[in-house]
Design an enzyme around this catalytic site. Structure first.
Site, PDB file in Angstrom:
ATOM      1  N   HIS A  23      -7.616  -0.592   5.148  1.00 24.63           N
ATOM      2  CA  HIS A  23      -6.583   0.255   5.761  1.00 24.63           C
ATOM      3  C   HIS A  23      -6.345   1.450   4.839  1.00 24.63           C
ATOM      4  O   HIS A  23      -6.340   2.600   5.273  1.00 24.63           O
ATOM      5  CB  HIS A  23      -5.317  -0.574   5.950  1.00 24.63           C
ATOM      6  N   HIS A  69       0.851  -1.198   0.000  1.00 29.55           N
ATOM      7  CA  HIS A  69       0.000   0.000   0.000  1.00 29.55           C
ATOM      8  C   HIS A  69       0.879   1.237   0.000  1.00 29.55           C
ATOM      9  O   HIS A  69       2.097   1.147   0.128  1.00 29.55           O
ATOM     10  CB  HIS A  69      -0.996  -0.016   1.158  1.00 29.55           C
ATOM     11  N   ASP A 106       5.676   4.699   5.300  1.00 28.97           N
ATOM     12  CA  ASP A 106       6.468   3.743   6.089  1.00 28.97           C
ATOM     13  C   ASP A 106       6.567   2.374   5.406  1.00 28.97           C
ATOM     14  O   ASP A 106       7.143   1.441   5.971  1.00 28.97           O
ATOM     15  CB  ASP A 106       5.924   3.616   7.527  1.00 28.97           C
ATOM     16  N   HIS A 107       6.019   2.274   4.179  1.00 30.53           N
ATOM     17  CA  HIS A 107       6.162   1.047   3.392  1.00 30.53           C
ATOM     18  C   HIS A 107       6.764   1.317   2.014  1.00 30.53           C
ATOM     19  O   HIS A 107       7.035   0.377   1.270  1.00 30.53           O
ATOM     20  CB  HIS A 107       4.803   0.346   3.234  1.00 30.53           C
ATOM     21  N   ASP A 126      -0.455  -3.887   6.059  1.00 31.28           N
ATOM     22  CA  ASP A 126      -1.089  -3.357   7.270  1.00 31.28           C
ATOM     23  C   ASP A 126      -2.567  -3.744   7.334  1.00 31.28           C
ATOM     24  O   ASP A 126      -3.376  -3.036   7.935  1.00 31.28           O
ATOM     25  CB  ASP A 126      -0.956  -1.830   7.321  1.00 31.28           C
ATOM     26  N   HIS A 174       1.365   3.917   1.972  1.00 30.79           N
ATOM     27  CA  HIS A 174       1.893   4.666   3.118  1.00 30.79           C
ATOM     28  C   HIS A 174       3.421   4.765   3.087  1.00 30.79           C
ATOM     29  O   HIS A 174       4.102   3.791   2.773  1.00 30.79           O
ATOM     30  CB  HIS A 174       1.427   4.015   4.430  1.00 30.79           C
ATOM     31  N   HIS A 225       4.226  -4.884  10.322  1.00 34.78           N
ATOM     32  CA  HIS A 225       4.790  -4.328  11.565  1.00 34.78           C
ATOM     33  C   HIS A 225       4.938  -5.388  12.650  1.00 34.78           C
ATOM     34  O   HIS A 225       4.160  -6.342  12.700  1.00 34.78           O
ATOM     35  CB  HIS A 225       3.879  -3.226  12.139  1.00 34.78           C
TER      36      HIS A 225
HETATM   37 FE    FE Z   1       2.482   0.781   8.252  1.00 32.52          FE
HETATM   38 ZN    ZN Z   2      -0.104   1.579   6.493  1.00 33.63          ZN
END
Ligand code: FE
Ligand code: ZN
Length: 253
Positions: free
Chosen positions: A114, A56, A60-61, A133, A58, A171
Site C-alpha cells: 500500500h 503507515h 488519514d492515519h 491499510d 498517510h 477503515h
Molecule cells: Fe487509509
Molecule cells: Zn493508507
C-alpha cells in the site's frame, strides 16, 4: 492479562484504536488522524498514553500525531523508512522489532505494498493484529507504492498468523469489499453469508461515523473469516492477486 482494545471512529470511515494494558493502565494509540475523539476516549478510560503507533504515513492515519504526541509527551513509532514523511515521527521500527503496551508485547511485521513503509503490529499473546491499510475485512488496500508481488507477500505473512487472530484494520470498508468479493466469486456461499451479515449490521448506522457504536462496526474480523472469504487472501499467486486488485480499482458495485 488483558489488553483492552477500544475502537474510535474517526474521519468518515477510519478506525483509530486505543489499546490499554489491563494490568498497568498504560496505553497506546494506533493510527490517529483526529485528536479530539481520541482525547475524549482517553479521558473517559483513565488510561495513561505512553506511545503512538502508526501503520503507515498517510495523513488519514497520522495527521493528529504531532498534537497527541505533544499533549501526552510520547514518542511516535513508524517504519524507519518513513522518518522524513510520517507526521510526528520519532522512533523507527523494522521487521522483527517489538514494542510494548504496558505488559503486552507487539511484534512488528514489514508489509509494504500500500505504501513502501507499511508495517503491522501483532500482539501474539492477545491474538490481535493491527493491519492498517494492507489487509481490510474482506479486502485489501490500494497499491499506491508497491507491486502485486509485494502485497501478495505481505498477505502471506499475515496469513501465517493463527486463525483466531482478530484483524483490526484501518477503515470500515467491509460492505463494499464483500460486494466486490461476491461479484468475482458469485458461487461462494461463505462470501454471500458474510455479506448478508455485514449488511444487516450496517443497515442501522449513525448518520455521522463519529457517532458509530460497536453494533454497526464490522471490525475486527478474524483471520479464519478472512481465509474463508477475503478474495485477496484466496488469490493463488501474485498474478491472480494483481488481477483482482486491478478489477477492484475499476469496480463500481
Ligand atoms: Fe487509509
Ligand atoms: Zn493508507
Amino acid at each position: 492479562m488483558t489488553l483492552r482494545i477500544e475502537r474510535i471512529p474517526t474521519l468518515s470511515d477510519n478506525y483509530t484504536y486505543l489499546l490499554i494494558c489491563g494490568e498497568t493502565g498504560e496505553a497506546a494509540i494506533v493510527d490517529a488522524p483526529e485528536a479530539e475523539p481520541v482525547i475524549r476516549r482517553v479521558d473517559a478510560s483513565g488510561a495513561r498514553v505512553t506511545k503512538i503507533l502508526s501503520t503507515h504515513h498517510h495523513p488519514d492515519h497520522t495527521m493528529a500525531n504531532p498534537e497527541l504526541a505533544k499533549r501526552y509527551c510520547v514518542p511516535v513509532y513508524g517504519h524507519v523508512s518513513d522518518r522524513e514523511r510520517l507526521a510526528g515521527f520519532s522512533d523507527g521500527l523494522e521487521e522483527g522489532d517489538s514494542v510494548t503496551v504496558g505488559r503486552h508485547l507487539a511484534r512488528v511485521l514489514f508489509i509494504p505494498g500500500h505504501t513502501r513503509g507499511h508495517i503491522a503490529y501483532v500482539f501474539e499473546q492477545d491474538g490481535a493484529l493491527f493491519s492498517g491499510d494492507t489487509m481490510f475485512a474482506g479486502g485489501c488496500g490500494r497499491l499506491f507504492e508497491g507491486t502485486p508481488e509485494m502485497m501478495f507477500a505481505a498477505f502471506q505473512k499475515l496469513a501465517a498468523l493463527p486463525d483466531d487472530t482478530r484483524v483490526y484494520c484501518g477503515h470500515e470498508y467491509t460492505e463494499s469489499n464483500l460486494v466486490f468479493a461476491a461479484h468475482i466469486e458469485p458461487d461462494h456461499v461463505a462470501i454471500r453469508d458474510r455479506l448478508a451479515r455485514v449488511r444487516a449490521k450496517r443497515a442501522h448506522r449513525a448518520a455521522d461515523w463519529h457517532d458509530a457504536t460497536p453494533e454497526e462496526m464490522t471490525v475486527p474480523s478474524t483471520l479464519a473469516e478472512e481465509h474463508a472469504t477475503n478474495p485477496f487472501l484466496r488469490a493463488a499467486d501474485a498474478a491472480e492477486f494483481g488481477r483482482r486488485r486491478a478489477l477492484k480499482d475499476s469496480f463500481r458495485g
